[in-house]
Design an enzyme around this catalytic site. Structure first.
Site, short mmCIF file in Angstrom:
data_model
loop_
_atom_site.label_atom_id
_atom_site.label_comp_id
_atom_site.label_asym_id
_atom_site.label_seq_id
_atom_site.Cartn_x
_atom_site.Cartn_y
_atom_site.Cartn_z
N PHE A 182 0.83 -1.21 0.00
CA PHE A 182 0.00 0.00 0.00
C PHE A 182 0.85 1.25 0.00
CE2 PHE A 182 0.88 -0.70 4.49
CZ PHE A 182 1.20 0.57 4.91
N HIS A 200 7.48 -6.13 12.37
CA HIS A 200 7.41 -5.47 11.06
C HIS A 200 6.03 -4.93 10.73
CE1 HIS A 200 5.22 -8.82 9.40
NE2 HIS A 200 5.39 -8.44 8.16
#
Lengths: 486, 147
Positions: A210, A409
């Protein structure tokens, strides 16, 4: 396929849990999971913890098979896994410990724009980005490269993009490995990989990739924010993408080859997706040389995407990007294997550190990142889902001591894509997000439902664990305003 | 069904996997198992746009060799994903000429990917959790795909 994991888990403290080495014969080290009680309930729901135990079988593994709080079931390694192997002691490298999307990673761009000044233009910014950034499955970019140039990209990485005018030297300064890891050998990459990579430079991809316009909504560490030039209400842009088809091809070919290394080097691992070879073997060296090519391609890709973002912002506001202060804060990989030095048992050792859905988080004073960040530690960028938050953290000495300089992450999935797609109505979700001031534009409706906030753990919980465990430190939190999904 | 763009595939189901996508596929014989799994792969990742007609078709030979049946199965699927991405094609049919435990020779019929809505990128088929079973009812495969 999922069932509650019934294996043995010992509590070390509120944020650390151990799978003892005795859990299964063949484990060379214990497993250590960073999580709190709440997150652990979800983590036990699938086979991620069994995968942590599987990784402990890797020859040469030192310390522990580590798992970050965003851990979830993957293939081979769990996603959120970290493992370091001692090269001198026959330590292996496993393509499955990096994954198909080699150097999938994230970069964070700051601006001097303030939410109050542009809040009426978020829709225009989002639309412009959606039109300007090629996204979606198999998307092809406007940045076309010749076969000779593609070889250059594999060696020069983001530096190639800067040479072409798609960025500045300061961008490279703020990219892990300055955007190009040394030792990439374009001859280690097949013609098919080149073919898959040639049209995808400057493309976002699909799935969880994204691009997001954000506003800083909470400061946690005033000194670090001052050092980074960040304040409340400031607009940032986050890019999440990887090496696309080129990386998938490299991983596929080397997994295929390394399945045969298991017999050749008499390696016993419980899952063939953990196929591996000693780092110091022809196969290990060839994989690392090819993996580095894909990693460099991904850094070039994110640099090209950042160029497109800057151009897009210029068109909307009619000002040059420099005047909008669109500077790169940092770019980090979260699917990679790196050769790094650590002290193990009182001796300095060169280790092959696999980060599969984990971020490098070097502490203050480390020479691997820019001078300007030396006092605060390496910036660590943690994207959340499209409805919640993202974070900027910094690395710590404790991460160097405990986790081979690694942290989480992202949020980590908690619901399968099929469950999410079944239970989420994409149109209703878009309306709900809009009511919270979040505009989402996606290439496919399917992606919106599969990537819905309900499909993810709460990133606030995940970050809380790594902060409280001391393996990274919260700096500030952003909230999404405009989201482009592939 | 008003728009049936792929040959009918009834012999597969999607099973739960947190991050990725897992498939269970059935067939009476090995050739059918390889064909049905390949069809499922592309049916999941691409849907033909109803308005598009007369797409360019291309038939490509696909040959794979491996040491074991598991390896052959994974190599077959990954070769098809790779070819599809490199050539810009969505495969809609497969003709298996010859198949054994260690070798497959087939033709893959592809159509221009531009005529499809591509809403799920399958990066690869993986060995993790792979099961290939032969019983009196026929063949069954379980495979996890990285998406």
């Amino acid at each position: 396929m999922s069932e509650l994991w019934q294996g043995k888990l010992e509590k070390i403290d509120d944020y650390r849990w151990r799978i003892p080495k005795s859990y299964r014969p063949g484990m060379r080290v214990p497993g250590i999971i960073y999580a709190d009680e709440g997150l652990l309930k979800d983590i036990r729901q699938d086979k991620a913890l069994e995968q942590v135990a599987n990784v402990a079988f890797l020859p040469g593994i030192v310390g522990a098979s580590l798992a970050m709080p965003d851990i979830h079931w993957g293939y081979g390694f769990a996603i959120g896994g970290v493992a370091a192997t001692d090269i001198e002691e026959g330590g292996v490298v496993s393509p499955g410990g990096v994954g198909y999307d080699i150097n999938c990673g994230v970069r964070l761009i700051q601006t001097n724009l303030r939410y109050e000044d542009i809040k009426d233009k978020i829709e225009a910014f989002t639309r412009a980005l959606f039109n300007d950034i090629p996204a979606g499955v198999g998307s092809k970019g406007d940045i076309r490269v010749s076969p000779r140039e593609e070889r250059e990209i594999l060696v020069k990485g983001a530096g190639w993009a800067v040479e072409k005018g798609y960025g500045t030297d300061d961008d490279l300064e703020c990219t892990e490995e300055r955007g190009a890891i040394a030792g990439a050998d374009p001859d280690a990459v097949s013609d098919r990989a080149y073919e898959r990579g040639k049209a995808q430079a400057g493309t976002l991809g699909s799935g969880n990739h994204f691009l997001e316009i954000q506003a800083i909504e909470q400061l946690y560490d005033r000194d670090a924010c001052d050092a980074l030039g960040l304040d409340l209400g400031q607009i940032t842009v986050m890019i999440h993408s990887g090496s696309r088809g080129l990386g998938y091809q490299v991983c596929d070919e080397y997994v295929r080859g390394m399945v045969h290394c298991l017999d050749k080097y008499k390696i016993n691992v419980p899952d063939r997706q953990l196929a591996c070879a000693p780092v110091n073997s022809a196969e290990g060296r060839a994989y690392l040389a090819a993996m580095k090519c894909a990693a460099n391609y991904a850094w070039a890709n994110r640099q090209c995407l950042m160029y497109l973002v800057r151009k897009s912002f210029e068109r909307v506001l009619g000002e040059p990007w420099e005047r909008m202060g669109m500077r790169l804060i940092y770019d980090v990989a979260h699917n990679i294997a790196k050769l790094e030095k650590y002290t193990v048992g009182g001796k300095e050792k060169l280790l092959c550190v696999h980060r599969k859905g984990a971020t490098r988080a070097f502490g203050p004073g480390h020479p691997a990142f820019p001078e300007r960040y030396r006092k605060i530690g390496q910036p660590v960028i943690i994207p959340g889902d499209m409805g919640r938050n993202s974070y900027l953290l910094v690395g710590t000495q404790r991460a160097m001591d405990e986790t081979f300089g690694s942290t989480c992450h992202g949020a980590g999935r908690v619901k399968s894509r099929t469950q999410a797609a079944r239970s989420v109505n994409a149109n209703a979700l878009l309306k709900e997000l809009e009511s919270k001031g979040i505009i989402v534009k996606a290439s496919g409706r399917g992606t919106i439902a599969e990537e819905a906030p309900q499909a993810y753990k709460d990133v606030n919980d995940v970050v809380s664990v790594v902060h409280n465990a001391g393996i990274s430190k919260r700096v500030c939190r952003m909230r999404p305003l405009g989201v482009i999904k592939g | 069904m008003a728009h049936q763009f792929h040959p009918p595939v009834k012999n597969y189901e999607i099973i739960e996997h947190t991050a990725d996508l897992a498939l269970r596929v059935n067939s009476k014989d090995l050739a059918g198992l390889f064909r049905n799994t390949a069809l499922a792969l592309f049916k999941i990742s691409a849907k033909k746009k109803p308005s598009v007609k007369g797409l360019k078709k291309e038939t490509l030979p696909v040959m794979q060799k491996a040491d074991t049946l598991d390896e052959l199965f994974i190599s077959w699927l990954n070769e098809l994903l790779s070819l599809s991405s490199a050539k810009g094609l969505v495969f809609t049919d497969f003709r298996i000429i010859r198949i054994g435990e260690k070798e497959i020779e087939a033709f893959a019929v592809g159509e221009d990917a531009g005529g499809f809505g591509l809403d799920k990128e399958i990066k690869a088929a993986t060995y993790h959790g792979l099961k290939l079973k032969n019983s009196a009812e026929g063949w069954q495969a379980e495979v996890i795909l990285d998406v």
